[in-house]
Design an enzyme around this catalytic site. Structure first.
Site, PDB file in Angstrom:
ATOM      1  N   ASP A   1       6.352   0.089  38.350  1.00 29.60           N
ATOM      2  CA  ASP A   1       6.957   0.273  37.004  1.00 29.60           C
ATOM      3  C   ASP A   1       5.744   0.410  35.789  1.00 29.60           C
ATOM      4  O   ASP A   1       5.812   1.259  34.977  1.00 29.60           O
ATOM      5  CB  ASP A   1       7.647  -0.972  36.419  1.00 29.60           C
ATOM      6  CG  ASP A   1       9.202  -0.792  37.292  1.00 29.60           C
ATOM      7  OD1 ASP A   1      10.082  -0.332  36.668  1.00 29.60           O
ATOM      8  OD2 ASP A   1       9.020  -1.335  38.423  1.00 29.60           O
TER       9      ASP A   1
ATOM     10  N   LYS B   1      11.850   0.992  47.298  1.00 30.78           N
ATOM     11  CA  LYS B   1      10.415   1.060  47.552  1.00 30.78           C
ATOM     12  C   LYS B   1      10.067  -0.094  48.766  1.00 30.78           C
ATOM     13  O   LYS B   1       9.614   0.206  49.772  1.00 30.78           O
ATOM     14  CB  LYS B   1       9.654   0.585  46.588  1.00 30.78           C
ATOM     15  CG  LYS B   1       8.243   0.077  46.755  1.00 30.78           C
ATOM     16  CD  LYS B   1       7.364  -0.022  45.602  1.00 30.78           C
ATOM     17  CE  LYS B   1       8.058  -1.332  44.802  1.00 30.78           C
ATOM     18  NZ  LYS B   1       8.390  -2.683  45.385  1.00 30.78           N
TER      19      LYS B   1
ATOM     20  N   LYS C   1       8.402 -10.782  42.742  1.00 27.07           N
ATOM     21  CA  LYS C   1       9.620 -11.161  43.310  1.00 27.07           C
ATOM     22  C   LYS C   1       9.620 -11.712  44.791  1.00 27.07           C
ATOM     23  O   LYS C   1      10.501 -12.617  45.000  1.00 27.07           O
ATOM     24  CB  LYS C   1      10.756 -10.133  43.371  1.00 27.07           C
ATOM     25  CG  LYS C   1      11.128  -9.470  41.920  1.00 27.07           C
ATOM     26  CD  LYS C   1      12.527  -8.812  42.230  1.00 27.07           C
ATOM     27  CE  LYS C   1      12.314  -7.702  43.031  1.00 27.07           C
ATOM     28  NZ  LYS C   1      11.416  -6.533  43.041  1.00 27.07           N
TER      29      LYS C   1
ATOM     30  N   LYS D   1       9.022   2.466  41.299  1.00 24.86           N
ATOM     31  CA  LYS D   1       9.617   1.764  40.264  1.00 24.86           C
ATOM     32  C   LYS D   1      10.617   0.744  40.774  1.00 24.86           C
ATOM     33  O   LYS D   1      11.312   0.565  41.928  1.00 24.86           O
ATOM     34  CB  LYS D   1      10.731   2.509  39.476  1.00 24.86           C
ATOM     35  CG  LYS D   1      11.511   1.881  38.276  1.00 24.86           C
ATOM     36  CD  LYS D   1      12.572   3.085  37.763  1.00 24.86           C
ATOM     37  CE  LYS D   1      13.473   2.536  36.795  1.00 24.86           C
ATOM     38  NZ  LYS D   1      14.269   1.804  37.623  1.00 24.86           N
TER      39      LYS D   1
END
Length: 291
Positions: free
Chosen positions: A130, A18, A44, A13
């Site tokens: 996610d 992570k 990102k 998530k």
């Protein structure tokens, strides 16, 4: 005959740690003498920042938007201790599938035989977990990764995301998809956090690979734009990451998890909520929720 490159995918998530975990695994493996590539698969594009002093690198998709043809050397950069860093990138905001960058970047590397030319020992895909959409599921669905690991804390939404990942792995398992190596339990400091994760992996037929505590050392290192392995190699936290990296590299047997149905997961969470309330009020003392 070229050597077999170990390829793993680490899901989790957003905000669960992570990329922090992945980068420290990469850094630890590089100090053990392995040739490592970290493949950032989050739109990102910040997976490899702490391997490069906090600096962003051009992504595959951004570079392709600027020109039609791209050489691998334009999107593969060296980071800490010779780790090769790649960021797949994502589409322009509001346009297209965020998973497209993974597909495009992997194809580019294959076409130009980058993995073989760099003589890599291991490739680690850092993937947003996610939502396991078609694009983000590529490392699993296409069997690109041999083993999948997920980073999860004891928080419900992190466990929920992990359970969704398990559903994706189970779905693609009959078609040659990657299987689950286990859960990397992150931010595990309180005893109840460990009990929650232990109970979840037991119910879903998997295992905890490593318990990683929350540590200010990680924060201090990242504020310097570095991994803990680079900034604080003698710290207790660095030793945890080295242990994890060793387990990841030597992992050989993965399997199909048994995900919980949504209602089962909510009932399980509700029992743990009641248990934690009883724990806080002093009604019980560190006894598992009995689920």
């Amino acid at each position: 005959m070229s050597k077999k490159i170990k390829q793993i995918a680490i899901y989790g998530k957003g905000g669960i740690g992570k990329s922090t975990t992945t980068s420290n695994i990469s850094a630890a493996l590089s100090t053990m003498g392995y040739k490592v590539m970290q493949f950032g698969c989050d739109p990102k594009s910040d997976s490899t920042n702490t391997l490069r002093g906090g600096q962003y690198i051009p992504t595959v998709l951004d570079t392709l938007r600027e020109r039609n043809k791209v050489k691998a050397s334009e999107v593969v950069f060296e980071g800490f201790n010779g780790i090769y860093c790649v960021e797949a990138g994502g589409p322009a905001p509001g346009v297209g599938c965020a998973g497209r960058g993974i597909i495009t970047a992997v194809e580019l590397m294959k076409q130009q035989k980058v993995f073989e030319e760099l003589d890599l020992d291991i490739i680690i895909y850092d993937v947003l977990g996610d939502v396991v959409c078609g694009g983000f599921a590529v490392p699993i669905r296409e069997g690109i990764a041999q083993h999948v690991f997920t980073v999860s804390s004891a928080d419900f939404m992190a466990v929920y995301a992990a359970n969704n990942l398990f559903k994706g792995i189970k779905k693609y398992s009959n078609a040659g998809g990657a299987l689950l190596g286990g859960v990397i339990a992150n931010s595990i400091n309180a005893l109840y956090s460990k009990e929650i994760i232990d109970d979840f992996v037991k119910l879903t037929n998997t295992q905890v690979v490593e318990y990683v505590p929350r540590s200010v050392t990680v924060t201090q290192s990242e504020l310097q734009g570095k991994t803990t392995i680079e900034a604080a190699p003698k710290s207790a936290q660095a030793e945890v990451y080295r242990s994890l990296a060793n387990k990841i590299y030597n992992h050989t047997e993965s399997k199909v998890p048994t995900p919980l149905e949504t209602q089962e997961l909510r009932e399980w969470a509700s029992k743990w909520a009641d248990h934690l309330l009883a724990l806080e009020s002093g009604e019980v003392r560190g006894v598992a929720a009995g689920v």
